[in-house]
Design a protein around this motif. Structure first.
Motif, PDB file in Angstrom:
ATOM      1  N   UNK A  34       7.200 -41.281 -36.809  1.00  0.00           N
ATOM      2  CA  UNK A  34       6.299 -42.422 -36.781  1.00  0.00           C
ATOM      3  C   UNK A  34       6.639 -43.444 -37.847  1.00  0.00           C
ATOM      4  N   UNK A  35       5.856 -44.541 -37.838  1.00  0.00           N
ATOM      5  CA  UNK A  35       6.106 -45.605 -38.818  1.00  0.00           C
ATOM      6  C   UNK A  35       5.171 -45.507 -40.022  1.00  0.00           C
ATOM      7  N   UNK A  36       4.448 -44.406 -40.106  1.00  0.00           N
ATOM      8  CA  UNK A  36       3.513 -44.219 -41.210  1.00  0.00           C
ATOM      9  C   UNK A  36       2.076 -44.429 -40.796  1.00  0.00           C
ATOM     10  N   UNK A  37       1.819 -45.472 -40.011  1.00  0.00           N
ATOM     11  CA  UNK A  37       0.467 -45.769 -39.559  1.00  0.00           C
ATOM     12  C   UNK A  37       0.199 -45.264 -38.143  1.00  0.00           C
ATOM     13  N   UNK A  38       1.262 -45.008 -37.373  1.00  0.00           N
ATOM     14  CA  UNK A  38       1.081 -44.555 -36.000  1.00  0.00           C
ATOM     15  C   UNK A  38       2.308 -43.800 -35.515  1.00  0.00           C
ATOM     16  N   UNK A  39       2.122 -43.023 -34.478  1.00  0.00           N
ATOM     17  CA  UNK A  39       3.206 -42.342 -33.786  1.00  0.00           C
ATOM     18  C   UNK A  39       3.030 -42.587 -32.292  1.00  0.00           C
ATOM     19  N   UNK A  40       4.115 -42.410 -31.536  1.00  0.00           N
ATOM     20  CA  UNK A  40       4.055 -42.606 -30.091  1.00  0.00           C
ATOM     21  C   UNK A  40       4.362 -41.303 -29.367  1.00  0.00           C
ATOM     22  N   UNK A  41       3.454 -40.953 -28.464  1.00  0.00           N
ATOM     23  CA  UNK A  41       3.638 -39.802 -27.588  1.00  0.00           C
ATOM     24  C   UNK A  41       3.856 -40.334 -26.171  1.00  0.00           C
ATOM     25  N   UNK A  42       4.846 -39.828 -25.475  1.00  0.00           N
ATOM     26  CA  UNK A  42       5.098 -40.257 -24.109  1.00  0.00           C
ATOM     27  C   UNK A  42       4.347 -39.417 -23.097  1.00  0.00           C
ATOM     28  N   UNK A  43       4.179 -39.973 -21.903  1.00  0.00           N
ATOM     29  CA  UNK A  43       3.663 -39.210 -20.762  1.00  0.00           C
ATOM     30  C   UNK A  43       4.616 -39.464 -19.603  1.00  0.00           C
ATOM     31  N   UNK A  44       5.162 -38.397 -19.010  1.00  0.00           N
ATOM     32  CA  UNK A  44       6.130 -38.548 -17.929  1.00  0.00           C
ATOM     33  C   UNK A  44       5.680 -37.812 -16.679  1.00  0.00           C
ATOM     34  N   UNK A  45       5.739 -38.527 -15.542  1.00  0.00           N
ATOM     35  CA  UNK A  45       5.407 -37.904 -14.266  1.00  0.00           C
ATOM     36  C   UNK A  45       5.343 -38.933 -13.157  1.00  0.00           C
ATOM     37  N   UNK A  46       4.986 -38.463 -11.980  1.00  0.00           N
ATOM     38  CA  UNK A  46       4.879 -39.315 -10.797  1.00  0.00           C
ATOM     39  C   UNK A  46       3.555 -40.077 -10.857  1.00  0.00           C
ATOM     40  N   UNK A  47       3.617 -41.327 -11.281  1.00  0.00           N
ATOM     41  CA  UNK A  47       2.408 -42.137 -11.433  1.00  0.00           C
ATOM     42  C   UNK A  47       2.202 -43.123 -10.284  1.00  0.00           C
ATOM     43  N   UNK A  48       3.205 -43.282  -9.423  1.00  0.00           N
ATOM     44  CA  UNK A  48       3.070 -44.224  -8.307  1.00  0.00           C
ATOM     45  C   UNK A  48       3.615 -43.692  -6.986  1.00  0.00           C
ATOM     46  N   UNK A  49       4.173 -42.487  -6.965  1.00  0.00           N
ATOM     47  CA  UNK A  49       4.774 -41.937  -5.758  1.00  0.00           C
ATOM     48  C   UNK A  49       3.769 -41.264  -4.840  1.00  0.00           C
ATOM     49  N   UNK A  50       4.281 -40.570  -3.800  1.00  0.00           N
ATOM     50  CA  UNK A  50       3.400 -40.006  -2.781  1.00  0.00           C
ATOM     51  C   UNK A  50       2.543 -38.857  -3.284  1.00  0.00           C
ATOM     52  N   UNK A  51       2.918 -38.221  -4.382  1.00  0.00           N
ATOM     53  CA  UNK A  51       2.115 -37.131  -4.941  1.00  0.00           C
ATOM     54  C   UNK A  51       1.514 -37.497  -6.301  1.00  0.00           C
ATOM     55  N   UNK A  52       1.323 -38.798  -6.519  1.00  0.00           N
ATOM     56  CA  UNK A  52       0.759 -39.262  -7.792  1.00  0.00           C
ATOM     57  C   UNK A  52      -0.684 -38.810  -7.983  1.00  0.00           C
ATOM     58  N   UNK A  53      -1.343 -38.428  -6.898  1.00  0.00           N
ATOM     59  CA  UNK A  53      -2.730 -37.978  -7.006  1.00  0.00           C
ATOM     60  C   UNK A  53      -2.908 -36.748  -7.870  1.00  0.00           C
TER      61      UNK A  53
END
Length: 391
Positions: A34-53
Motif C-alpha cells: 500500500x501507499x501508507x494510507x490505503x491498500x487495493x484489493x482486487x475482485x476477479x470473476x464473471x461480472x457481465x457474462x452469462x453466469x454473472x448471476x
C-alpha cells in the motif's frame, strides 16, 4: 463452481500458463504494497457474462464489508478494484498481470470460477499475491502446492458427498440419473454424486450434455429410458434451465437436483413456467435471509438488502467473509502482500457464513453443505444436506 475454459491439454497448456505468469509478474518478487494510507484489493470473476448471476452477489458482499470497514475511519483504508474476467482464463491471466504490475494490488478476492483460478494461480504465486476465493470449488485447486491461494467454501468432494447423501436420505431415491456438462466443474462433481449414491445402494446411469448446444434430446431420451427417481445435473444454471425444460417436455418427472453452479433464479426462468418447481440445489454456501442459521447471517442479510435493495444471493456471505479476512489482516498492521499472506495462515475469526480459518493448503477449516428448494422464483433454505427433508 468453475467454467471449463481450458481448451488446450497436457504440457502445452501448462507451459503456456507458466510462460504468461512469468511475464505477468514482471519480476516483482516483493508482491504488492500500500501507499501508507490505503491498500487495493482486487475482485476477479464473471461480472457481465452469462453466469454473472453467481458472481455479482459475492462482489457486492465484499464491497459491503470494505465500505463498513472504511466507515470506521481506520488508519489504512481498503480500496476494491473489479476485474471482469467473464470466467475465462484467457481474459483472467492478462487481468491478473495488470492488477499486479499496474494497480499494485496486495490481495485478490477470487477468481470466482475454478477454471480461471487454475490458470491465474501460477501468476499469483509468482507475484506473491494472496487470493481468497469465495466460490472456486474444484477439489484439486488446493493440491497444487500453492502458498497464496485460499478459499472460503468447501470443495466439490464435500459438496458432491453432501448432495448425494441428501438424494438417498432426504429423498430416498433408488434410481439416480447423473448428467454433467463435461466441464472441470460439472464432471467431477457429478462423479462424486454418483459414487456417493451408489455407495448408499442406489442404481445409477450417467449422461452428458454440451452446454453450448440447444438440443439435449439424446441425453433426455437416455434419462427417460432409465426411469430415475432423481436426476442430478453437474453444471451451470444457464444450461440447467434448458435441460429441465426439455426433460419436462419429454415427460420426465423425476426430481431435479444440481450443485452450486445452478443456485440462481435464472434456473427457474430458463426452465420456463413451473418446470423447475421443487428442484433442489446444493451449495457449500449459506443464504440465510431469515437468520435460520445464525444471528450473524441475519444481520448480514439485512445490511445487504438495505444496501442493494435485493436479498443476499449465492456466495454473497462468502464474498463478505473473504473481504473480512483481508480486513483483519490490514487491521493487524499488514499492508504488504506477503505479510497479509502470512496473516491469513493464522486468521481465526467469526464470519457470517462460517469461521474464517484456513488449513495449511488453503481450504476452509470447516464447511457445511446446504440445500435449497426452488419455489417460484425463490430458493429458500431447506437446511444442512445431511439432515434436511422436503416438506
Amino acid at each position: 463452481m468453475r467454467r471449463n475454459i481450458m481448451r488446450a491439454t497436457g504440457a502445452i497448456a501448462l507451459s503456456a500458463v507458466l510462460a504468461v505468469s512469468a511475464a505477468a509478474c514482471g519480476g516483482d518478487s516483493d508482491g504488492g504494497s500500500g501507499d501508507g494510507d490505503s491498500v487495493t484489493i482486487g475482485f476477479m470473476g464473471d461480472l457481465t457474462g452469462e453466469n454473472s448471476g453467481i458472481v455479482i452477489p459475492p462482489n457486492r458482499g465484499a464491497k459491503l464489508a470494505f465500505e463498513e470497514y472504511n466507515a470506521t475511519n481506520p488508519k489504512v483504508k481498503i480500496n476494491i478494484k473489479d476485474y471482469d474476467s467473464q470466467g475465462k482464463g484467457e481474459q483472467a491471466v492478462p487481468l491478473a498481470k495488470s492488477a499486479i504490475t499496474k494497480d499494485k494490488i496486495v490481495g485478490l478476492i477470487g477468481p470466482a470460477f475454478s477454471g480461471e483460478t487454475q490458470q491465474v494461480g501460477p501468476v499469483l504465486e509468482e507475484g506473491k499475491i494472496p487470493a481468497v476465493s469465495p466460490s472456486a470449488t474444484n477439489a484439486a485447486l488446493t493440491k497444487n502446492g500453492w502458498k497464496f491461494f485460499h478459499r472460503i467454501v468447501g470443495n466439490d468432494d464435500i459438496q458432491g458427498a453432501g448432495v448425494g447423501t441428501f438424494i438417498t436420505s432426504g429423498l430416498s431415491a433408488k434410481k439416480v440419473f447423473v448428467i454433467h456438462d463435461n466441464s472441470e466443474y460439472g464432471k467431477p462433481l457429478g462423479t462424486t454424486v454418483e459414487t456417493t449414491v451408489k455407495g448408499k445402494g442406489a442404481t445409477t446411469q450417467v449422461g452428458a450434455i454440451d452446454p453450448e448446444a440447444s438440443d439435449y434430446s439424446a441425453t433426455v431420451n437416455q434419462a427417460k429410458s432409465f426411469g430415475p427417481d432423481a436426476i442430478f445435473f453437474g453444471g451451470y444454471y444457464a444450461a440447467g434451465g434448458k435441460l429441465i425444460k426439455q426433460l419436462r417436455e419429454a415427460g420426465v418427472k423425476a426430481r431435479f437436483l444440481s450443485g452450486d453452479g445452478s443456485l440462481d433464479k435464472g434456473l427457474a426462468a430458463g426452465a420456463g413456467g413451473s418446470n423447475a418447481e421443487g428442484s433442489v440445489v446444493g451449495c457449500p454456501c449459506l443464504i440465510d435471509p431469515t437468520g435460520k442459521a445464525s444471528a450473524a447471517s441475519k444481520k448480514f442479510a439485512d445490511a445487504y438488502k438495505k444496501k442493494y435493495n435485493s436479498d443476499a444471493a449465492i456466495y454473497a456471505a462468502e464474498g463478505y467473509d473473504a473481504a473480512t479476512a483481508f480486513i483483519e489482516a490490514v487491521k493487524a498492521g499488514n499492508t504488504k502482500a506477503e505479510d497479509i499472506n502470512k496473516f491469513l495462515s493464522t486468521v481465526a475469526v467469526p464470519g457470517v457464513s462460517k469461521e474464517i480459518k484456513f488449513t495449511p493448503e488453503g481450504d476452509p477449516a470447516s464447511s457445511a453443505i446446504y440445500v435449497y428448494e426452488v419455489k417460484g422464483q425463490t430458493l429458500p433454505l431447506l437446511g444442512d444436506a445431511n439432515t434436511a427433508k422436503l416438506g
